[in-house]
Design a protein around this motif. Structure first.
Motif, PDB file in Angstrom:
ATOM      1  N   SER A  65     -42.949 -37.387  31.791  1.00  0.00           N
ATOM      2  CA  SER A  65     -44.091 -37.014  32.277  1.00  0.00           C
ATOM      3  C   SER A  65     -44.504 -37.022  33.699  1.00  0.00           C
ATOM      4  CB  SER A  65     -45.250 -38.014  31.777  1.00  0.00           C
ATOM      5  OG  SER A  65     -44.881 -39.301  31.890  1.00  0.00           O
TER       6      SER A  65
ATOM      7  N   THR B 193     -41.465 -36.871  15.351  1.00  0.00           N
ATOM      8  CA  THR B 193     -42.805 -36.721  16.339  1.00  0.00           C
ATOM      9  C   THR B 193     -42.584 -38.013  17.419  1.00  0.00           C
ATOM     10  OG1 THR B 193     -44.075 -37.791  14.752  1.00  0.00           O
ATOM     11  CG2 THR B 193     -44.167 -35.364  14.764  1.00  0.00           C
ATOM     12  N   GLY B 194     -42.148 -39.189  16.780  1.00  0.00           N
ATOM     13  CA  GLY B 194     -41.988 -40.340  17.548  1.00  0.00           C
ATOM     14  C   GLY B 194     -41.082 -40.280  18.646  1.00  0.00           C
TER      15      GLY B 194
ATOM     16  N   LEU C 100     -44.101 -30.442  19.947  1.00  0.00           N
ATOM     17  CA  LEU C 100     -45.028 -31.779  19.527  1.00  0.00           C
ATOM     18  C   LEU C 100     -46.567 -31.388  18.863  1.00  0.00           C
ATOM     19  CD1 LEU C 100     -45.355 -34.843  18.846  1.00  0.00           C
ATOM     20  CD2 LEU C 100     -46.178 -35.204  21.209  1.00  0.00           C
ATOM     21  N   ARG C 101     -47.073 -30.636  20.007  1.00  0.00           N
ATOM     22  CA  ARG C 101     -48.540 -29.943  19.373  1.00  0.00           C
ATOM     23  C   ARG C 101     -48.388 -29.349  17.900  1.00  0.00           C
ATOM     24  NH1 ARG C 101     -49.083 -29.205  25.121  1.00  0.00           N
ATOM     25  NH2 ARG C 101     -48.628 -26.730  24.546  1.00  0.00           N
TER      26      ARG C 101
ATOM     27  N   GLN D 116     -42.412 -38.021  21.431  1.00  0.00           N
ATOM     28  CA  GLN D 116     -43.362 -38.624  22.110  1.00  0.00           C
ATOM     29  C   GLN D 116     -42.629 -39.317  23.134  1.00  0.00           C
ATOM     30  OE1 GLN D 116     -45.470 -40.379  18.844  1.00  0.00           O
ATOM     31  NE2 GLN D 116     -47.140 -38.817  18.858  1.00  0.00           N
ATOM     32  N   THR D 117     -41.749 -40.293  22.781  1.00  0.00           N
ATOM     33  CA  THR D 117     -40.776 -41.185  23.639  1.00  0.00           C
ATOM     34  C   THR D 117     -40.241 -40.175  24.949  1.00  0.00           C
ATOM     35  OG1 THR D 117     -40.442 -42.778  21.865  1.00  0.00           O
ATOM     36  CG2 THR D 117     -38.779 -42.595  24.037  1.00  0.00           C
TER      37      THR D 117
ATOM     38  N   LYS E 218     -43.103 -39.045  27.156  1.00  0.00           N
ATOM     39  CA  LYS E 218     -43.392 -40.165  28.361  1.00  0.00           C
ATOM     40  C   LYS E 218     -42.479 -40.194  29.336  1.00  0.00           C
ATOM     41  CE  LYS E 218     -44.697 -45.000  28.034  1.00  0.00           C
ATOM     42  NZ  LYS E 218     -44.822 -46.411  27.185  1.00  0.00           N
TER      43      LYS E 218
ATOM     44  N   GLN F 153     -48.018 -31.510  15.102  1.00  0.00           N
ATOM     45  CA  GLN F 153     -49.000 -32.379  14.800  1.00  0.00           C
ATOM     46  C   GLN F 153     -50.162 -31.509  14.190  1.00  0.00           C
ATOM     47  OE1 GLN F 153     -49.665 -34.116  18.671  1.00  0.00           O
ATOM     48  NE2 GLN F 153     -48.679 -36.109  18.174  1.00  0.00           N
TER      49      GLN F 153
ATOM     50  N   CYS G 167     -43.808 -30.761  24.868  1.00  0.00           N
ATOM     51  CA  CYS G 167     -45.140 -30.989  24.368  1.00  0.00           C
ATOM     52  C   CYS G 167     -45.892 -29.992  23.498  1.00  0.00           C
ATOM     53  CB  CYS G 167     -46.191 -30.874  25.813  1.00  0.00           C
ATOM     54  SG  CYS G 167     -46.029 -32.337  26.848  1.00  0.00           S
TER      55      CYS G 167
END
Length: 226
Positions: A202, A191-192, A216-217, A195-196, A199, A220, A213
């Protein structure tokens, strides 16, 4: 003499069944092949590498450990120049693109006569998606950690009809079933990484951004249990 086998190569060896005829593709120093024979795990071993230097190193090491005559060595791009009389193919330490190119060049491996043990270094979701699309099933997946890096090791059989979803290409059902003590930390690591990537994308947005996205959702929202 102790064979200097890394934890990730040991994990690959642990998935080899007693009596298997093994093809070690990209054998490098040959320690995996040597370990399988010295410990009486494999019935026979083919060791292949695309480069002469690593292959000669494997030959020298096999002689050092007394198994030179038990290994058939081949200079080969993937499996192109080796015999097909093996049960299990082990491929460790390559990236997804290289592994996919090896499998693409050998459609005859898509058979229930063969089993794959893969330890991929990069772009693992890409490799899992390819395997799923081609009809391979990840029957077992375990984790090893060396330093700060995680290494999933996959056992794969040809069983069409078990497709992976997009999120399962990141955390597979087989990995969940294995329930390694490293799994929670690995999920956080995955997940990290997402997220990177998100970003970095984005500002531009786009299809890849939306895909990451969504994945990741899902990770999580399920707490990593898919």
């Amino acid at each position: 003499m102790k064979i200097p086998l890394s934890h990730r190569l040991q994990a690959c060896c642990d998935l080899v069944r007693p009596g298997d005829r093994v093809a070690d593709i990209g054998c490098d120093h040959g320690y995996l092949s040597i370990h399988l024979l010295v410990n009486g795990i494999a019935a026979s071993v083919i060791a292949a590498d695309i480069n002469e230097g690593p292959l000669q190193s494997a030959v020298n090491n096999a002689e050092k450990y007394g198994v030179r005559e038990k290994i058939a060595f081949f200079l080969s791009d993937g499996v192109q120049n080796i015999p097909r009389d093996f049960d299990t193919l082990v491929c460790a330490g390559m990236g997804a693109d290289t592994m996919i190119s090896i499998l693409e060049a050998a459609p005859w491996l898509r058979s229930d006569s063969y089993r794959l043990i893969l330890q991929c270094q990069s772009k693992r979701p890409t490799l899992r998606r390819y395997l799923s699309d081609m009809g391979w099933r990840i029957t077992r997946e375990t984790l090893v950690k060396e330093g700060k890096f995680f290494y999933p090791i996959m056992e794969i059989t040809y069983e069409p009809g078990h497709p992976l979803t997009a999120v399962q290409c990141y955390i597979t059902p087989a990995l969940m079933a294995e329930n390694s003590p490293l799994l929670p930390e690995f999920v956080d690591w995955v997940t990290g990484g997402l997220q990177t990537a998100i970003k970095g994308l984005s500002a531009a947005g786009g299809e890849k951004y939306e895909e990451y996205c969504k994945i990741l959702r899902q990770l999580q929202s399920h707490g990593g249990t898919l």
